[in-house]
Motif scaffolding. Sequence first.
Motif, PDB file in Angstrom:
ATOM      1  N   ALA A  85       0.786  -1.326  -0.148  1.00 35.66           N
ATOM      2  CA  ALA A  85      -0.256   0.114   0.713  1.00 35.66           C
ATOM      3  C   ALA A  85       0.812   1.524  -0.032  1.00 35.66           C
ATOM      4  CB  ALA A  85      -1.367  -0.255   1.449  1.00 35.66           C
ATOM      5  N   GLY A  86       1.972   0.695   0.165  1.00 32.30           N
ATOM      6  CA  GLY A  86       3.240   2.367  -0.393  1.00 32.30           C
ATOM      7  C   GLY A  86       3.493   2.628   1.023  1.00 32.30           C
ATOM      8  N   LEU A  87       3.601   2.601   2.620  1.00 26.06           N
ATOM      9  CA  LEU A  87       3.170   3.074   3.960  1.00 26.06           C
ATOM     10  C   LEU A  87       5.120   2.913   4.404  1.00 26.06           C
ATOM     11  CD1 LEU A  87       0.238   2.972   3.625  1.00 26.06           C
ATOM     12  CD2 LEU A  87       0.286   2.511   5.921  1.00 26.06           C
ATOM     13  N   GLY A  88       5.912   1.711   3.730  1.00 31.35           N
ATOM     14  CA  GLY A  88       6.574   1.882   3.953  1.00 31.35           C
ATOM     15  C   GLY A  88       7.840   0.766   3.650  1.00 31.35           C
ATOM     16  N   VAL A  89       8.794   0.403   4.241  1.00 26.92           N
ATOM     17  CA  VAL A  89       9.811  -0.287   3.829  1.00 26.92           C
ATOM     18  C   VAL A  89       9.498  -1.064   4.946  1.00 26.92           C
ATOM     19  CG1 VAL A  89      12.296  -0.842   3.158  1.00 26.92           C
ATOM     20  CG2 VAL A  89      11.180   0.819   2.128  1.00 26.92           C
ATOM     21  N   LEU A  90       9.848  -2.987   3.934  1.00 22.42           N
ATOM     22  CA  LEU A  90      10.599  -3.960   5.294  1.00 22.42           C
ATOM     23  C   LEU A  90      11.397  -4.427   5.937  1.00 22.42           C
ATOM     24  CD1 LEU A  90       8.321  -5.498   7.995  1.00 22.42           C
ATOM     25  CD2 LEU A  90       7.523  -6.794   5.857  1.00 22.42           C
ATOM     26  N   ILE A  91      12.127  -4.504   7.043  1.00 22.21           N
ATOM     27  CA  ILE A  91      13.281  -5.400   7.068  1.00 22.21           C
ATOM     28  C   ILE A  91      13.217  -7.007   7.465  1.00 22.21           C
ATOM     29  CG2 ILE A  91      15.531  -5.290   8.005  1.00 22.21           C
ATOM     30  CD1 ILE A  91      15.601  -2.300   7.780  1.00 22.21           C
ATOM     31  N   VAL A  92      13.559  -8.083   6.472  1.00 25.20           N
ATOM     32  CA  VAL A  92      13.161  -9.091   7.152  1.00 25.20           C
ATOM     33  C   VAL A  92      14.029 -10.226   6.438  1.00 25.20           C
ATOM     34  CG1 VAL A  92      10.466  -8.851   6.767  1.00 25.20           C
ATOM     35  CG2 VAL A  92      11.566  -9.715   4.893  1.00 25.20           C
ATOM     36  N   PRO A  93      13.932 -11.289   7.099  1.00 26.17           N
ATOM     37  CA  PRO A  93      15.095 -12.694   6.580  1.00 26.17           C
ATOM     38  C   PRO A  93      14.235 -12.605   5.129  1.00 26.17           C
ATOM     39  CG  PRO A  93      14.093 -13.231   8.415  1.00 26.17           C
ATOM     40  CD  PRO A  93      13.711 -11.676   8.446  1.00 26.17           C
ATOM     41  N   GLN A  94      15.146 -13.215   3.968  1.00 27.05           N
ATOM     42  CA  GLN A  94      15.008 -13.406   2.969  1.00 27.05           C
ATOM     43  C   GLN A  94      14.381 -14.107   2.564  1.00 27.05           C
ATOM     44  OE1 GLN A  94      18.341 -13.397  -0.258  1.00 27.05           O
ATOM     45  NE2 GLN A  94      18.077 -15.594  -1.018  1.00 27.05           N
ATOM     46  N   SER A  95      13.902 -15.141   3.501  1.00 20.21           N
ATOM     47  CA  SER A  95      12.836 -16.393   3.739  1.00 20.21           C
ATOM     48  C   SER A  95      11.514 -16.425   3.535  1.00 20.21           C
ATOM     49  CB  SER A  95      13.278 -17.197   4.279  1.00 20.21           C
ATOM     50  OG  SER A  95      12.601 -17.294   6.067  1.00 20.21           O
ATOM     51  N   LEU A  96      11.349 -14.933   4.895  1.00 17.24           N
ATOM     52  CA  LEU A  96       9.657 -14.584   4.605  1.00 17.24           C
ATOM     53  C   LEU A  96      10.135 -13.416   3.467  1.00 17.24           C
ATOM     54  CD1 LEU A  96      10.013 -13.071   8.374  1.00 17.24           C
ATOM     55  CD2 LEU A  96       9.328 -15.304   7.324  1.00 17.24           C
ATOM     56  N   ALA A  97      10.690 -13.056   3.062  1.00 15.55           N
ATOM     57  CA  ALA A  97       9.938 -11.905   1.863  1.00 15.55           C
ATOM     58  C   ALA A  97      10.060 -12.527   0.832  1.00 15.55           C
ATOM     59  CB  ALA A  97      11.402 -11.578   1.089  1.00 15.55           C
ATOM     60  N   ARG A  98      10.655 -14.246   0.516  1.00 14.33           N
ATOM     61  CA  ARG A  98       9.931 -15.640  -0.948  1.00 14.33           C
ATOM     62  C   ARG A  98       8.843 -15.947  -0.370  1.00 14.33           C
ATOM     63  NH1 ARG A  98      15.976 -18.933  -1.586  1.00 14.33           N
ATOM     64  NH2 ARG A  98      16.610 -17.442  -2.549  1.00 14.33           N
ATOM     65  N   LEU A  99       8.591 -16.087   0.725  1.00 14.04           N
ATOM     66  CA  LEU A  99       6.998 -16.780   1.549  1.00 14.04           C
ATOM     67  C   LEU A  99       6.313 -16.344   1.367  1.00 14.04           C
ATOM     68  CD1 LEU A  99       6.005 -19.044   2.850  1.00 14.04           C
ATOM     69  CD2 LEU A  99       6.177 -17.604   5.202  1.00 14.04           C
ATOM     70  N   TYR A 100       6.381 -14.634   1.403  1.00 15.58           N
ATOM     71  CA  TYR A 100       5.205 -13.898   1.479  1.00 15.58           C
ATOM     72  C   TYR A 100       5.281 -13.025  -0.233  1.00 15.58           C
ATOM     73  CZ  TYR A 100       4.225 -15.328   6.000  1.00 15.58           C
ATOM     74  OH  TYR A 100       4.399 -15.164   7.197  1.00 15.58           O
ATOM     75  N   HIS A 101       5.868 -13.603  -1.420  1.00 16.64           N
ATOM     76  CA  HIS A 101       6.617 -12.652  -2.357  1.00 16.64           C
ATOM     77  C   HIS A 101       4.454 -12.187  -2.612  1.00 16.64           C
ATOM     78  CE1 HIS A 101       7.325 -12.009  -6.278  1.00 16.64           C
ATOM     79  NE2 HIS A 101       6.427 -12.730  -6.468  1.00 16.64           N
ATOM     80  N   ARG A 102       4.720 -11.020  -3.569  1.00 15.60           N
ATOM     81  CA  ARG A 102       3.991 -10.641  -4.280  1.00 15.60           C
ATOM     82  C   ARG A 102       4.223 -10.436  -5.996  1.00 15.60           C
ATOM     83  NH1 ARG A 102      -0.497  -7.546  -1.237  1.00 15.60           N
ATOM     84  NH2 ARG A 102      -0.806  -6.107  -3.402  1.00 15.60           N
ATOM     85  N   ARG A 103       3.421  -9.910  -6.665  1.00 15.12           N
ATOM     86  CA  ARG A 103       4.267  -9.650  -8.217  1.00 15.12           C
ATOM     87  C   ARG A 103       4.393  -8.167  -7.826  1.00 15.12           C
ATOM     88  NH1 ARG A 103       0.764 -11.949 -12.706  1.00 15.12           N
ATOM     89  NH2 ARG A 103       2.195 -10.477 -13.977  1.00 15.12           N
ATOM     90  N   ASP A 104       3.582  -7.833  -7.205  1.00 16.15           N
ATOM     91  CA  ASP A 104       3.722  -6.011  -6.795  1.00 16.15           C
ATOM     92  C   ASP A 104       4.869  -5.554  -6.376  1.00 16.15           C
ATOM     93  OD1 ASP A 104       2.177  -6.508  -5.154  1.00 16.15           O
ATOM     94  OD2 ASP A 104       0.935  -5.371  -5.114  1.00 16.15           O
ATOM     95  N   LEU A 105       5.544  -6.502  -5.387  1.00 18.96           N
ATOM     96  CA  LEU A 105       7.272  -5.856  -4.509  1.00 18.96           C
ATOM     97  C   LEU A 105       7.781  -7.057  -4.626  1.00 18.96           C
ATOM     98  CD1 LEU A 105       4.916  -6.376  -0.842  1.00 18.96           C
ATOM     99  CD2 LEU A 105       5.034  -4.430  -2.628  1.00 18.96           C
ATOM    100  N   THR A 106       9.147  -6.553  -4.333  1.00 14.85           N
ATOM    101  CA  THR A 106      10.247  -7.394  -4.719  1.00 14.85           C
ATOM    102  C   THR A 106      11.270  -6.795  -3.356  1.00 14.85           C
ATOM    103  OG1 THR A 106      12.150  -7.496  -6.152  1.00 14.85           O
ATOM    104  CG2 THR A 106      11.155  -4.956  -6.197  1.00 14.85           C
TER     105      THR A 106
END
Length: 237
Positions: free
Chosen positions: A135-156
Amino acid sequence: MTQSSLTLGYVPGATPAKWARIWAERQPGVPLKLCAVTAADAAAGVRAGAVDVALLRLPTDTYGLSVIPLYEETTVAVVPTDHLLTATDEITPADLDGEPTLLPLDDVVAWTEAPGNPIDHRPETTEAAIELVAAGLGVLIVPQSLARLYHRRDLTYRPIGGAPNCQVALAFPEGPPSALVDEFTGIVRGRRPGSSRGQAQPAPKRTAREKTLAKQAARAAAGKVARTPGTAKRRRP
């Protein structure tokens, strides 16, 4: 009483599939039950006996547990695909200065001086924080595995150079482990089938020269035993 199954708890992003496959090959008669647990409840679940072992992230309260560090995960920043931070393959902490950041209540990145400006609202979960990133509210810092787990086409996401890594570990109750827990920790550590930590190692094979010298020593010892004082024959001049 013989334990008939083993329950493995694992936090979001952890991937026990490889070890579960090896377990099924080595212990076909003993089911390995996989149980998803939250990061906050993983250690407590082991202490309470809800799970026999758990894949969890450190740091966490490990009182009463034996812990085996397994691997470290890269820390990344999750952003929309059109964000300025996507211009490079890797960013630095300085790149996040001034950026609004999201800090969910289940945050697992132990970074006390993380860059960015945390927004006042703290989402309950990382999954909910992902929605706010979209929604454009901010940046999220996470382990890479969580970024992959919750992957969305509009996010990287982009790796953050210099950020602390996230440690994944295996935890089980303190004290001598059960046979099944010991078997599973052996699988995780790469122990080969049929091997045992307490198994005596086979004696190394002797070389041909060592065998020859041993035979000569044995003959010499036998000759000394056969000879007694006064019985040795004199050689003729």
